[in-house]
Scaffold this motif. Structure first.
Motif, short mmCIF file in Angstrom:
data_model
loop_
_atom_site.label_atom_id
_atom_site.label_comp_id
_atom_site.label_asym_id
_atom_site.label_seq_id
_atom_site.Cartn_x
_atom_site.Cartn_y
_atom_site.Cartn_z
N ALA A 140 -7.22 -2.71 3.90
CA ALA A 140 -7.32 -1.25 4.04
C ALA A 140 -7.42 -0.58 2.66
O ALA A 140 -8.17 0.39 2.48
CB ALA A 140 -6.11 -0.71 4.79
N PHE A 141 -6.69 -1.15 1.72
CA PHE A 141 -6.70 -0.66 0.32
C PHE A 141 -8.11 -0.76 -0.25
O PHE A 141 -8.64 0.20 -0.82
CB PHE A 141 -5.71 -1.54 -0.45
CG PHE A 141 -5.57 -1.30 -1.92
CD1 PHE A 141 -4.65 -0.37 -2.41
CD2 PHE A 141 -6.30 -2.04 -2.83
CE1 PHE A 141 -4.47 -0.19 -3.78
CE2 PHE A 141 -6.13 -1.86 -4.20
CZ PHE A 141 -5.21 -0.93 -4.67
N ASP A 142 -8.74 -1.92 -0.07
CA ASP A 142 -10.11 -2.12 -0.58
C ASP A 142 -11.09 -1.16 0.09
O ASP A 142 -11.97 -0.60 -0.57
CB ASP A 142 -10.57 -3.57 -0.32
CG ASP A 142 -9.96 -4.55 -1.32
OD1 ASP A 142 -9.30 -4.09 -2.27
OD2 ASP A 142 -10.16 -5.77 -1.14
N ASP A 143 -10.93 -0.99 1.40
CA ASP A 143 -11.83 -0.07 2.13
C ASP A 143 -11.70 1.35 1.60
O ASP A 143 -12.69 2.07 1.46
CB ASP A 143 -11.52 -0.09 3.63
CG ASP A 143 -11.95 -1.40 4.28
OD1 ASP A 143 -12.72 -2.15 3.63
OD2 ASP A 143 -11.50 -1.68 5.41
N LYS A 144 -10.47 1.74 1.32
CA LYS A 144 -10.23 3.10 0.81
C LYS A 144 -10.90 3.29 -0.55
O LYS A 144 -11.58 4.29 -0.78
CB LYS A 144 -8.71 3.33 0.71
CG LYS A 144 -8.32 4.78 0.53
CD LYS A 144 -6.83 4.96 0.77
CE LYS A 144 -6.38 6.39 0.50
NZ LYS A 144 -4.95 6.60 0.70
N ILE A 145 -10.74 2.29 -1.43
CA ILE A 145 -11.38 2.37 -2.75
C ILE A 145 -12.90 2.44 -2.59
O ILE A 145 -13.56 3.25 -3.26
CB ILE A 145 -10.97 1.16 -3.63
CG1 ILE A 145 -9.48 1.27 -4.01
CG2 ILE A 145 -11.84 1.06 -4.88
CD1 ILE A 145 -8.95 0.14 -4.85
#
Ligand code: MF3
Ligand code: CO
Length: 292
Positions: free
Chosen positions: A26-31
């Motif tokens: 989810a962190f990567d998607d947000k970035i």
């Protein structure tokens, strides 16, 4: 090069041992969504692991002990070479390595910048601290491959109210920036807060020299400006570590480099300059100062 789609059931890249899909997916998607919107975002190597953060903290213990010791011993009549001696002694006793020594050919273990010296002052037997001086001592330590970096100002004896105010406001500038270290906002928000506080007090901010990512190397991406605009520069995300180290001038912002030693930066108008530096971790909820 061929890229395979990352297996969401594979262990996460962060080293947590958890599956990617329940860890940093989810962190990567947000970035990625910020990157798609045109923002500058950190690469994965700028995101520190728990182990990295522990390593930086251990290194920082030495760096802060060095600056504490300098603060205890600094006095009028002392040479800046003696400060260099303290840095070497304390750092080596605690098992660290002074990061400055030999860095791009820098000849000493610490930077000592007096009055109109903005930064990168070179310790010397010939530079004797005198009553009324202000000095920045900028120290960096390597321990087990982890880098810590911070600097403090010291007042020598009876310092004029004008210079005291410069030192105090510069500290406030750094703290104004720190307050703006909030995940999923921008480094420009932080830099503009520093700039604003300096201008409000009638001071100027050095533009050409900035802060930096720090931790697994001395100077990592991003380069950090203190005259930036809100909503610009790199997105701050949890796990990033960088320095807040504005150089604030009593007069104009212009600077020049010492032609003889190639290092020391001075104010162009000869007026005093001050700097404080902390090393900061972006957390899930705000920030943590790792070294001061
Ligand atoms: N400590 C400085 C900084 O805050 C860098 C000094 S580099 C040296 O980034 F070579 F001058 F030591
Ligand atoms: Co620094």
């Amino acid at each position: 090069m061929l890229f395979k789609k990352f297996d969401r059931n594979a262990p996460c890249w962060c080293g947590s041992g958890r599956k990617y899909k329940t860890c940093h997916a989810a962190f990567d998607d947000k970035i990625l969504s910020y990157a798609r919107a045109g923002h500058t975002v950190p690469t994965r190597d700028l995101i520190k692991s728990e182990k990295d953060i522990e390593g930086i903290k251990e290194s920082a213990k030495i760096n802060m002990a060095v600056l504490d010791e300098v603060g205890d011993k600094i006095h009028a009549g002392m040479s800046t070479e003696e400060i260099n001696d303290i840095v070497n002694d304390v750092t080596h006793k605690m098992g660290g390595i002074p990061a400055d020594l030999g860095y791009e050919g820098f000849p000493k273990s610490v930077c000592t910048s007096v009055n109109d010296e903005v930064c990168h002052g070179i310790p010397s037997r010939d530079v004797i601290l005198k009553d009324g001086d202000i000095i920045n001592v900028d120290c960096s330590t390597i321990l087990n491959g982890y880098f810590s970096d911070s600097s403090r100002m010291f007042l020598i004896g009876d310092v004029s109210p004008e210079k005291r105010r410069l030192v105090e406001v510069t500290r406030e500038c750094m703290l104004a920036g720190l307050e703006k270290v909030i995940p999923w906002t921008f480094l420009g928000d932080m830099g503009s807060a520093v700039h604003h506080h300096a201008m409000k007090n009638g001071y100027s901010v050095v533009r050409e020299i900035g802060g930096h990512g720090c931790g697994n190397a001395f100077h990592e991406e991003p380069w950090v400006s203190y005259v930036s605009k809100p909503g610009t520069e790199m997105l701050m995300v949890p796990g990033m570590v960088f320095t807040i180290e504005p150089m604030i001038n009593m007069g104009g912002a212009r600077i020049f480099t010492d032609e003889e030693n190639g290092w020391t930066i001075y104010t162009a108008d000869g007026k005093p300059s001050a700097q404080w530096e902390i090393e900061v971790l972006v957390t899930e909820t705000g920030h943590e100062v790792l070294c001061w």
